[in-house]
Design an enzyme around this catalytic site. Sequence first.
Site, short mmCIF file in Angstrom:
data_model
loop_
_atom_site.label_atom_id
_atom_site.label_comp_id
_atom_site.label_asym_id
_atom_site.label_seq_id
_atom_site.Cartn_x
_atom_site.Cartn_y
_atom_site.Cartn_z
CE1 TYR A 111 -4.06 2.25 0.45
CE2 TYR A 111 -2.59 3.28 2.19
CZ TYR A 111 -3.78 3.34 1.33
OH TYR A 111 -4.58 4.31 1.42
P1 NAD Z 1 -13.76 2.68 0.22
O1 NAD Z 1 -13.22 1.08 0.10
O2 NAD Z 1 -14.66 3.21 1.00
O3 NAD Z 1 -13.90 3.02 -1.39
C1 NAD Z 1 -13.04 2.56 -2.52
C2 NAD Z 1 -13.82 2.21 -3.55
O4 NAD Z 1 -12.94 2.04 -4.88
C3 NAD Z 1 -14.84 1.13 -3.45
O5 NAD Z 1 -16.16 1.62 -3.81
C4 NAD Z 1 -14.21 -0.09 -4.28
O6 NAD Z 1 -15.26 -0.77 -4.92
C5 NAD Z 1 -13.58 0.78 -5.56
N1 NAD Z 1 -12.67 -0.15 -5.99
C6 NAD Z 1 -11.62 -1.00 -5.34
N2 NAD Z 1 -11.17 -1.72 -6.40
C7 NAD Z 1 -11.43 -1.04 -7.30
C8 NAD Z 1 -11.21 -1.43 -8.92
N3 NAD Z 1 -10.10 -2.25 -8.89
N4 NAD Z 1 -11.60 -0.82 -9.80
C9 NAD Z 1 -12.41 0.01 -9.60
N5 NAD Z 1 -12.92 0.33 -8.34
C10 NAD Z 1 -12.27 0.04 -7.28
O7 NAD Z 1 -12.34 3.40 0.39
P2 NAD Z 1 -11.95 4.84 0.77
O8 NAD Z 1 -11.46 4.76 2.08
O9 NAD Z 1 -13.01 5.71 0.34
O10 NAD Z 1 -10.63 4.91 -0.30
C11 NAD Z 1 -10.70 5.80 -1.27
C12 NAD Z 1 -9.32 6.24 -1.60
O11 NAD Z 1 -8.62 6.90 -0.70
C13 NAD Z 1 -8.45 5.12 -1.67
O12 NAD Z 1 -7.53 5.28 -3.01
C14 NAD Z 1 -7.64 4.76 -0.49
O13 NAD Z 1 -6.31 4.20 -0.62
C15 NAD Z 1 -7.51 6.29 -0.12
N6 NAD Z 1 -7.18 6.53 1.11
C16 NAD Z 1 -8.04 6.35 1.99
C17 NAD Z 1 -7.79 6.49 3.54
C18 NAD Z 1 -8.77 6.16 4.54
O14 NAD Z 1 -8.34 6.23 5.62
N7 NAD Z 1 -9.83 5.73 4.03
C19 NAD Z 1 -6.68 7.22 3.66
C20 NAD Z 1 -5.70 7.74 2.83
C21 NAD Z 1 -5.99 7.27 1.49
#
Ligand code: NAD
Length: 248
Positions: A155
């Site tokens: 990650y």
């Molecule tokens: P989440 O799991 O709520 O949403 C992620 C979405 O991406 C989901 O709807 C999922 O179906 C979709 N997804 C996963 N694999 C996929 C693929 N192969 N093709 C298309 N869609 C796909 O997660 P989130 O927390 O909203 O994360 C969103 C972004 O923010 C991510 O890139 C994550 O790494 C980043 N992020 C999240 C956090 C956190 O703490 N939640 C912190 C830093 C960065």
Amino acid sequence: MITYDFSGRSAVITGGASGIGLATARLLASSGARVAILDVDGAEAEAAAGAIGENALGVGADVRASADVNAAVSRAAEQHGPADILVCCAGIAGRSLRTVEVDDAEWERVNAVNANGTFYAMRAVLGAMLERGYGRIVNVASVAGKEGNPMAAAYSASKAAVIGMTKSVGKDVAGSGVLVNCIAPAPVATPMVAGLTEEHVTYMLSRVPLARLATPEEAAIAICWLASDAMTFSTGAAFDLSGGRLTY
Ligand code: NAD
């Protein structure tokens, strides 16, 4: 309630069916944009679009496959016009593993979604943005991409790749009217964090001076600012949304 003026704009949000992507799709749409929600879960993408209303479209697409991404971006353009805005939220955390436990498949899976997927989506929209001389791309990286979290080698590497490609592409298209930036959030209260081990979340929160999770809406506000016409003089930049954790 915070709003921006996205009237007349067409936006594509990968990973828009959940969490940060969904909050962003909602804020873009309530601020006047036509939004296309691309997600590997096509049914959830359609449900999310249905809940937003007639200016939203849900498209099933796996960002690991460039052909899928290209087809979904074309489908969005047919209905909404070419994308003015791309937000790359599709991402997975991967499993909380010590490095010696990470097998090839896990390494490749996490990098395929987070790094390859972000690149494929940017490439899919950039041609039309450059032709039209306008675009805003906002990628979602992570504090892990700057600092590295333990039990998260794949990650952390994939998010460092997102920061690196944002810096590169931002310079590559500088002067074209297209701005490319990313945010680096600390933990946000989404289903992704709910799926991590308690040890992993406790570690991450212990590093955040504001000592709480961000909300998806707080992330959406930062993303929409970078996606808006208010942003004119940053490109290839990583903006921290880290409750004080990041210091560079
Ligand atoms: P989440 O799991 O709520 O949403 C992620 C979405 O991406 C989901 O709807 C999922 O179906 C979709 N997804 C996963 N694999 C996929 C693929 N192969 N093709 C298309 N869609 C796909 O997660 P989130 O927390 O909203 O994360 C969103 C972004 O923010 C991510 O890139 C994550 O790494 C980043 N992020 C999240 C956090 C956190 O703490 N939640 C912190 C830093 C960065």
